[in-house]
Scaffold this active site. Structure first.
Site, short mmCIF file in Angstrom:
data_model
loop_
_atom_site.label_atom_id
_atom_site.label_comp_id
_atom_site.label_asym_id
_atom_site.label_seq_id
_atom_site.Cartn_x
_atom_site.Cartn_y
_atom_site.Cartn_z
N LYS A 52 -1.94 -5.55 -2.17
CA LYS A 52 -1.86 -4.14 -2.33
C LYS A 52 -3.11 -3.49 -2.07
O LYS A 52 -3.90 -2.67 -1.16
CB LYS A 52 -1.00 -3.51 -2.60
CG LYS A 52 0.69 -4.41 -2.91
CD LYS A 52 1.57 -4.03 -4.20
CE LYS A 52 2.64 -4.57 -3.89
NZ LYS A 52 3.90 -4.28 -4.38
N GLN A 96 3.28 -1.87 -10.03
CA GLN A 96 4.09 -2.95 -10.04
C GLN A 96 5.09 -3.50 -11.03
O GLN A 96 4.89 -3.64 -12.78
CB GLN A 96 2.86 -3.61 -10.20
CG GLN A 96 3.20 -5.08 -9.84
CD GLN A 96 3.47 -5.57 -8.17
OE1 GLN A 96 3.14 -4.61 -7.24
NE2 GLN A 96 4.34 -6.20 -7.90
N ASP A 119 7.83 2.80 -3.38
CA ASP A 119 8.76 2.20 -3.39
C ASP A 119 10.27 2.28 -2.70
O ASP A 119 10.70 2.16 -2.60
CB ASP A 119 8.55 0.94 -5.20
CG ASP A 119 7.26 0.37 -4.85
OD1 ASP A 119 6.80 -0.13 -3.77
OD2 ASP A 119 6.97 0.12 -5.99
#
Ligand code: NAD
Length: 282
Positions: A52, A96, A119
């Site tokens: 990422k 995460q 997200d």
């Protein structure tokens, strides 16, 4: 012959488009910054986070890392999220998953400012998707819609069957297909006659979490198959939830694993980072 849907190609096109949008914002003096929060030392999570960060670098997005020890308490993590929410120089917050035991993931997701929830997991964003309002959309299903559109797979009026009802893939996938005017059926572990339902599909999205579960007995001729699964088999090779060799000759188009849905998730995360800024400046 079936068409192989190339997620690697489409994901690099999307990252190039994001790069241009970031450059356009930068010309107006507006930077794009993502906070990447990693708790603990899970090796798979470290790989995901590094990928990422690399994608951010490619797109011209600043990434700020917050690497916290496994022993971090829920309260400490919530405190960091509050700081990042209040920090005007941070546009997106990515925590995460999975988080270490003892930290309530839902509580953490709910603590993120929905405008920075790149997200797309916060219930405010999920709710917006549900009622057809603009918001940040979960990256994997959003990436699947991009794949279908960019390969000119019509969704409107089509029988779309989604296997799997997780909050991060199955449910938002079903909502997105519905938004595109598909006729959507969601299957899960309690579905009776899965084969019969799956065989109705013009577009079959498989997010079941079981290696090579779907073979040719689950699909009708001409189906478009999207395989979300990622598994490593005994020889260390990657495979999906779909038995690619078994189904491919019945399909009109199919995503491979690797190189199908996988690369789209990070590309759509980059898209969400720049969208978070564009939404603010609209
Ligand atoms: P999950 O385990 O949370 O959900 C699996 C779903 O499958 C559940 O809703 C369950 O009801 C359903 N299911 C299980 N067994 C079934 C059966 N026999 N018949 C019908 N339905 C059944 O998984 P998830 O997080 O949605 O992920 C699914 C897969 O996608 C996994 O392989 C995961 O690794 C992969 N994944 C890939 C990406 C990517 O970027 N490509 C992103 C997220 C997840």
């Amino acid at each position: 012959m079936t068409q192989i849907i190339d997620g690697k190609l489409i994901s690099s096109q999307i990252k190039d488009e994001v790069k241009e949008r970031v450059a356009a914002l930068s010309k107006k003096g507006r930077e794009v910054t993502l906070a990447v929060v990693l708790v603990g030392e899970d090796p798979a999570s470290q790989v995901y986070v590094n990928n990422k960060k690399k994608a951010c670098e490619y797109c011209g997005i600043n990434s700020k890392s917050f690497e916290l020890p496994e022993s971090t308490s829920e309260a400490e993590l919530l405190e960091l999220i509050k700081k990042l929410n209040d920090d005007a120089s941070i546009d997106g917050i990515l925590v995460q998953l999975p988080l270490p035991k003892g930290i309530d993931e839902d509580k953490v997701i709910m603590a993120i400012d929905p405008a920075k929830d790149v997200d797309g997991f916060h219930i405010s964003n999920v709710g917006s998707l549900c009622v057809g309002r603009e918001g940040l959309v979960s990256c994997t299903p959003a990436g699947i819609i991009e794949l279908l559109k960019r390969y000119n797979v019509a969704i409107e009026g089509k029988e779309c069957v989604v296997i799997g009802r997780s909050n991060i893939v199955g449910k938002p996938m079903a909502l997105l297909l519905l938004r595109e005017n598909g006729t959507v059926t969601v299957c899960h572990s309690r579905t009776k006659d899965l084969k019969e339902v799956a065989k109705r599909a013009d577009i079959l999205v498989v997010a079941i979490g079981k290696p090579k579960f779907i073979d040719d007995s689950y699909v009708k001729d001409g189906v478009v198959v999207i395989d979300v699964g990622i598994h490593r088999n005994e020889d260390g090779k990657l495979c999906g939830d779909v038995d690619f060799e078994s189904v491919k000759d019945k399909t009109s188009a199919i995503t491979p694993v690797p190189g199908g849905v996988g690369p789209m998730t990070i590309a759509m995360l980059m898209n969400n980072c720049v969208a978070a800024v564009e939404n603010k400046t609209k």
